[in-house]
Enzyme design. Structure first.
Site, PDB file in Angstrom:
ATOM      1  N   GLY A  12       0.871  -1.622   0.423  1.00 52.51           N
ATOM      2  CA  GLY A  12      -0.008  -0.126   0.014  1.00 52.51           C
ATOM      3  C   GLY A  12       0.548   1.048   0.320  1.00 52.51           C
ATOM      4  N   ASP A  13      -0.136   2.173  -0.272  1.00 49.61           N
ATOM      5  CA  ASP A  13       1.018   3.532  -0.228  1.00 49.61           C
ATOM      6  C   ASP A  13       1.783   3.848  -1.232  1.00 49.61           C
ATOM      7  OD1 ASP A  13      -0.582   4.243   2.050  1.00 49.61           O
ATOM      8  OD2 ASP A  13       0.401   3.547   3.385  1.00 49.61           O
ATOM      9  N   LYS A  16      -0.272   5.469  -5.281  1.00 49.43           N
ATOM     10  CA  LYS A  16      -1.310   5.564  -6.480  1.00 49.43           C
ATOM     11  C   LYS A  16      -2.576   6.631  -6.999  1.00 49.43           C
ATOM     12  CE  LYS A  16      -2.745   2.181  -3.764  1.00 49.43           C
ATOM     13  NZ  LYS A  16      -2.064   2.199  -2.810  1.00 49.43           N
ATOM     14  N   GLY A  40      -5.733   5.715   1.796  1.00 50.79           N
ATOM     15  CA  GLY A  40      -5.469   7.417   2.190  1.00 50.79           C
ATOM     16  C   GLY A  40      -4.997   7.349   0.874  1.00 50.79           C
ATOM     17  N   HIS A  41      -5.553   8.468   0.127  1.00 55.16           N
ATOM     18  CA  HIS A  41      -4.392   8.929  -1.573  1.00 55.16           C
ATOM     19  C   HIS A  41      -4.589   9.889  -1.731  1.00 55.16           C
ATOM     20  CE1 HIS A  41      -6.746   4.647  -3.409  1.00 55.16           C
ATOM     21  NE2 HIS A  41      -5.670   4.165  -2.500  1.00 55.16           N
ATOM     22  N   THR A  42      -3.007  10.422  -1.825  1.00 57.48           N
ATOM     23  CA  THR A  42      -2.807  11.666  -1.275  1.00 57.48           C
ATOM     24  C   THR A  42      -2.488  12.089  -3.193  1.00 57.48           C
ATOM     25  OG1 THR A  42      -1.269  10.617   0.344  1.00 57.48           O
ATOM     26  CG2 THR A  42      -1.194  13.226  -0.856  1.00 57.48           C
ATOM     27  N   THR A 129      -5.876  -0.312  10.355  1.00 57.91           N
ATOM     28  CA  THR A 129      -6.780   0.764  10.625  1.00 57.91           C
ATOM     29  C   THR A 129      -7.352   1.546  11.573  1.00 57.91           C
ATOM     30  OG1 THR A 129      -7.787   0.739   8.719  1.00 57.91           O
ATOM     31  CG2 THR A 129      -5.570   1.549   8.357  1.00 57.91           C
ATOM     32  N   GLN A 222      -4.977  -0.265  -1.075  1.00 61.35           N
ATOM     33  CA  GLN A 222      -3.900  -1.216  -0.565  1.00 61.35           C
ATOM     34  C   GLN A 222      -3.215  -1.922  -1.401  1.00 61.35           C
ATOM     35  OE1 GLN A 222      -7.679  -1.945   1.019  1.00 61.35           O
ATOM     36  NE2 GLN A 222      -7.140  -0.285   1.575  1.00 61.35           N
ATOM     37  N   THR A 299      -3.731   6.961   9.591  1.00 58.94           N
ATOM     38  CA  THR A 299      -3.600   6.745  10.427  1.00 58.94           C
ATOM     39  C   THR A 299      -1.907   7.940  11.687  1.00 58.94           C
ATOM     40  OG1 THR A 299      -1.969   4.874  10.177  1.00 58.94           O
ATOM     41  CG2 THR A 299      -4.640   4.938  10.531  1.00 58.94           C
ATOM     42  N   ARG A 303       5.342   5.053   8.614  1.00 60.53           N
ATOM     43  CA  ARG A 303       5.466   3.325   8.252  1.00 60.53           C
ATOM     44  C   ARG A 303       7.094   3.182   7.674  1.00 60.53           C
ATOM     45  NH1 ARG A 303       3.436   7.095   3.040  1.00 60.53           N
ATOM     46  NH2 ARG A 303       1.328   7.086   3.757  1.00 60.53           N
ATOM     47  N   ASP A 331      13.472   9.815  -6.031  1.00 55.04           N
ATOM     48  CA  ASP A 331      14.022  11.026  -5.461  1.00 55.04           C
ATOM     49  C   ASP A 331      13.894  10.674  -4.140  1.00 55.04           C
ATOM     50  OD1 ASP A 331      10.567  10.958  -5.946  1.00 55.04           O
ATOM     51  OD2 ASP A 331      11.671  12.739  -4.397  1.00 55.04           O
ATOM     52  N   SER A 406       7.696   8.389 -11.380  1.00 55.49           N
ATOM     53  CA  SER A 406       7.577   9.781 -10.263  1.00 55.49           C
ATOM     54  C   SER A 406       8.120  10.357  -9.979  1.00 55.49           C
ATOM     55  CB  SER A 406       6.287   9.598  -9.634  1.00 55.49           C
ATOM     56  OG  SER A 406       5.896   9.950  -8.541  1.00 55.49           O
ATOM     57  N   GLY A 408       8.169  13.047  -7.500  1.00 55.06           N
ATOM     58  CA  GLY A 408       7.643  13.740  -6.443  1.00 55.06           C
ATOM     59  C   GLY A 408       6.021  14.347  -6.521  1.00 55.06           C
TER      60      GLY A 408
HETATM   61  P1  GDP Z   1      -1.535   5.738  -2.131  1.00 53.75           P
HETATM   62  O1  GDP Z   1      -2.298   4.960  -0.668  1.00 53.75           O
HETATM   63  O2  GDP Z   1      -1.107   4.731  -3.363  1.00 53.75           O
HETATM   64  O3  GDP Z   1      -2.131   6.337  -3.343  1.00 53.75           O
HETATM   65  O4  GDP Z   1      -0.249   6.636  -1.483  1.00 53.75           O
HETATM   66  P2  GDP Z   1      -0.278   7.551  -0.361  1.00 53.75           P
HETATM   67  O5  GDP Z   1      -0.687   9.190  -0.521  1.00 53.75           O
HETATM   68  O6  GDP Z   1      -0.493   7.202   1.091  1.00 53.75           O
HETATM   69  O7  GDP Z   1       0.899   7.526  -0.552  1.00 53.75           O
HETATM   70  C1  GDP Z   1       2.380   8.460  -1.067  1.00 53.75           C
HETATM   71  C2  GDP Z   1       2.889   9.441  -0.539  1.00 53.75           C
HETATM   72  O8  GDP Z   1       4.261  10.028  -0.990  1.00 53.75           O
HETATM   73  C3  GDP Z   1       1.506  10.501  -0.179  1.00 53.75           C
HETATM   74  O9  GDP Z   1       2.465  11.902   0.516  1.00 53.75           O
HETATM   75  C4  GDP Z   1       2.435  11.385  -1.958  1.00 53.75           C
HETATM   76  O10 GDP Z   1       2.410  12.866  -1.834  1.00 53.75           O
HETATM   77  C5  GDP Z   1       3.787  11.162  -1.843  1.00 53.75           C
HETATM   78  N1  GDP Z   1       4.277  10.919  -3.271  1.00 53.75           N
HETATM   79  C6  GDP Z   1       3.631   9.920  -4.573  1.00 53.75           C
HETATM   80  N2  GDP Z   1       4.628   9.901  -4.746  1.00 53.75           N
HETATM   81  C7  GDP Z   1       6.055  11.010  -4.993  1.00 53.75           C
HETATM   82  C8  GDP Z   1       7.174  10.862  -5.226  1.00 53.75           C
HETATM   83  O11 GDP Z   1       7.056  10.570  -6.629  1.00 53.75           O
HETATM   84  N3  GDP Z   1       7.823  11.341  -4.657  1.00 53.75           N
HETATM   85  C9  GDP Z   1       7.566  11.114  -3.657  1.00 53.75           C
HETATM   86  N4  GDP Z   1       8.801  12.609  -3.047  1.00 53.75           N
HETATM   87  N5  GDP Z   1       6.967  11.737  -2.623  1.00 53.75           N
HETATM   88  C10 GDP Z   1       5.196  11.246  -3.393  1.00 53.75           C
HETATM   89  P1  IMO Z   2      -3.705   2.635   0.404  1.00 57.77           P
HETATM   90  O1  IMO Z   2      -4.839   2.468  -0.771  1.00 57.77           O
HETATM   91  C1  IMO Z   2      -0.887   0.808   3.846  1.00 57.77           C
HETATM   92  C2  IMO Z   2      -2.728  -2.372   6.368  1.00 57.77           C
HETATM   93  C3  IMO Z   2      -2.507  -1.504   8.181  1.00 57.77           C
HETATM   94  C4  IMO Z   2      -2.578  -3.328   8.873  1.00 57.77           C
HETATM   95  C5  IMO Z   2      -2.850  -4.235   7.532  1.00 57.77           C
HETATM   96  C6  IMO Z   2      -4.558  -4.181   7.958  1.00 57.77           C
HETATM   97  O2  IMO Z   2      -3.475   4.314   1.367  1.00 57.77           O
HETATM   98  O3  IMO Z   2      -2.762   2.297   0.134  1.00 57.77           O
HETATM   99  P2  IMO Z   2      -7.085  -2.705   8.098  1.00 57.77           P
HETATM  100  O4  IMO Z   2      -7.160  -1.716   8.431  1.00 57.77           O
HETATM  101  O5  IMO Z   2      -7.047  -2.776   6.095  1.00 57.77           O
HETATM  102  O6  IMO Z   2      -8.049  -3.942   8.994  1.00 57.77           O
HETATM  103  O7  IMO Z   2      -5.622  -2.971   8.434  1.00 57.77           O
HETATM  104  O8  IMO Z   2      -3.745  -3.499   6.125  1.00 57.77           O
HETATM  105  N1  IMO Z   2      -3.303  -1.185   5.518  1.00 57.77           N
HETATM  106  C7  IMO Z   2      -2.759  -0.208   4.665  1.00 57.77           C
HETATM  107  N2  IMO Z   2      -1.732  -0.019   4.795  1.00 57.77           N
HETATM  108  N3  IMO Z   2      -2.168   1.846   2.787  1.00 57.77           N
HETATM  109  C8  IMO Z   2      -2.864   1.629   2.692  1.00 57.77           C
HETATM  110  O9  IMO Z   2      -3.927   1.917   2.012  1.00 57.77           O
HETATM  111  C9  IMO Z   2      -3.851   0.052   3.994  1.00 57.77           C
HETATM  112  N4  IMO Z   2      -4.643   0.081   4.043  1.00 57.77           N
HETATM  113  C10 IMO Z   2      -4.768  -1.146   5.146  1.00 57.77           C
HETATM  114  O10 IMO Z   2      -1.361  -1.123   8.062  1.00 57.77           O
HETATM  115  O11 IMO Z   2      -1.536  -3.444   8.838  1.00 57.77           O
HETATM  116 MG    MG Z   3      -1.983   5.011   1.090  1.00 57.51          MG
END
Ligand code: GDP
Ligand code: IMO
Ligand code: MG
Length: 424
Positions: A12-13, A16, A40-42, A129, A222, A299, A303, A331, A406, A408
């Site tokens: 995850g994270d 996306k 949590g999609h930023t 979460t 995720q 949360t 990480r 980066d 990507s 940044g």
């Molecule tokens: P998602 O859950 O897959 O949408 O990802 P998250 O938003 O939880 O986490 C990605 C984090 O990395 C966010 O804070 C984004 O703003 C940041 N981000 C995305 N792409 C880049 C990148 O290429 N470089 C850097 N430094 N940050 C990035």
């Molecule tokens: P995005 O879409 C990162 C992790 C939690 C925990 C496990 C189970 O932003 O990538 P849950 O609340 O689903 O029962 O938690 O999964 N987890 C994530 N980790 N990014 C996420 O979503 C996540 N959604 C759940 O930290 O380990």
């Molecule tokens: Mg996320």
């Protein structure tokens, strides 16, 4: 037309939200198909940063339909906050947001059950979460759940009350103190907001849109290594997170899936408990966390960070049928003299490329060391030679092209390397 899918290949994270936002101009419809507000999609552009939990990441583009599919679990209280937050940014979601009637609801008592269950597990906790995801999916598969479409029915409050009574009995089995009233108030207010949205039978609508030649991008939540079947069970989420979930979570037959974009960071992160073979519990891990601002979007938890893990990535590519790769955050590694990549594991004195079934089996990652790079601030500058070498190394090792890099968080910090994906 076929629907394309974008999903995470790690824990995850991966980024996306950012890339869905970048690709949205190419599509008519953006649809979430699983997960819920654990996501949590930023997105970042024009100096603003926005985090979405339930609403698809196409919402900032006028005229695009954003669908919350049947495979998603919705917490009306969280959704209301998201809608209010977007309103402050001048976005009225009522124009472009569609909710599947078959999406299940997260009740306030699901959140309490999640918290009580985690507290009772002590050191064995999943590190969820605490959004009520597990209990909501349990009620779905246990055939007790309430669905978004149920809020239109006259006996909704009665059915809600019955399910809450059942949950209260379950909560009694834990030593867990709670106060339901404020949570319930917030939730019921969310239900009123939900009532103002457009409800659809999304499986009919999405198939029809494809029949009419409209393009659909399915947005995963995720990542593959958190998948309920293929992740490091039980340290996983409670839904399938892989391409197959697009079929069940949107009602799309498998042959209707087109491109599968697999997204990964140039290193690895994981939040919550569970195995992480390449984890760095040292100052290099701290450096990655700081440089990458690796704190949970949902949360705020720090990480866990580590080097890129190729056996895990290959597994995710296999499970998802990835056609194109997207690499994020190189980066963050800028300024590292060298960068390590795990090419395989050693287990019991033998080389293996497979993640073992038994989480107790120790596996030692074996690394290849590559030269580091320095990235310039200028987004129009070509990528540094050593980063190009890293990309070429990964493309060869993974057997798929890296179509986007990507560099940044901002929309503009995106290097598109594939003619087919050039901005429309
Ligand atoms: P998602 O859950 O897959 O949408 O990802 P998250 O938003 O939880 O986490 C990605 C984090 O990395 C966010 O804070 C984004 O703003 C940041 N981000 C995305 N792409 C880049 C990148 O290429 N470089 C850097 N430094 N940050 C990035
Ligand atoms: P995005 O879409 C990162 C992790 C939690 C925990 C496990 C189970 O932003 O990538 P849950 O609340 O689903 O029962 O938690 O999964 N987890 C994530 N980790 N990014 C996420 O979503 C996540 N959604 C759940 O930290 O380990
Ligand atoms: Mg996320």
């Amino acid at each position: 037309m076929k629907a394309d899918v974008l999903l995470g290949l790690q824990w995850g994270d991966e980024g996306k939200g950012k890339i869905v936002d970048v690709l949205t101009p190419r599509y008519d419809v953006i649809a979430r198909f699983q997960g819920g507000p654990n996501a949590g999609h930023t997105l970042e552009f024009d100096g603003i940063k926005h985090v979405l939990h339930t609403i698809p990441s196409g919402i900032f583009h006028p005229g695009k339909a954003n669908v919350i599919g049947n495979g998603v679990v919705i917490d009306p209280a969280v959704l209301k906050k998201e809608i209010d937050g977007l309103k402050e940014r001048g976005i009225d979601v009522r124009d472009n947001l569609y909710v599947s009637r078959k999406a299940h609801l997260i009740l306030p008592t699901h959140r309490l059950l999640d918290a009580a269950s985690e507290a009772s597990k002590g050191k064995e906790k999943i590190g969820s979460t605490l959004k009520g995801i597990g209990p909501a999916y349990m009620d779905k598969t246990g055939r007790n759940g309430l669905r978004a479409g149920d809020i239109e029915s006259p006996d909704f409050r009665q059915r809600y009350g019955n399910l809450v009574a059942k949950h209260r009995e379950m909560l009694n089995q834990f030593e867990y103190a709670y106060d339901l009233a404020p949570l319930e108030k917030e939730w019921l207010s969310g239900i009123e907001t939900l009532k103002g949205l457009k409800f659809i039978d999304s499986e009919y609508e999405i198939n029809q849109m494809l029949d009419e030649g409209r393009s659909v991008l399915a947005e995963g939540a995720q990542g593959a290594l958190l998948d309920i079947d293929f992740g490091s069970y039980p340290y996983v989420t409670s839904s399938n997170t892989i391409t197959a979930a697009t079929s069940s979570g949107l009602g799309l037959a498998p042959h209707r899936i087109g491109e599968v974009y697999g997204i990964f960071k140039a290193y690895c992160t994981r939040v919550g408990s569970g195995p992480f073979p390449t984890e760095l519990s040292d100052e290099t891990g701290d450096r990655l966390r700081k440089a990458g601002n690796e704190f949970g979007s949902t949360t705020g938890r720090p990480r866990r960070c580590g080097w890129l893990d190729l056996p895990a990535l290959r597994y995710a590519i296999m499970l998802n049928g990835v056609t194109r790769l997207i690499m994020m955050k190189p980066d963050v590694l800028s300024g590292f003299e060298s960068v390590l990549v795990c090419t395989h594991y050693m287990s019991g004195g033998r080389r293996t490329d497979r993640i073992p079934f038994d989480l107790g089996v120790p596996i030692d990652p074996v690394y290849e060391t590559l030269p580091g790079w320095n990235l310039e601030e200028d987004v129009t500058a070509p990528l540094p030679e050593m980063l190009e070498r890293y990309i070429a190394f990964l493309e060869k090792a993974l057997g798929k092209p890296i179509s986007i890099v990507s560099t940044g968080p901002d929309r503009r910090q995106t290097h598109i390397r594939d003619e087919a994906l050039m901005p429309v």
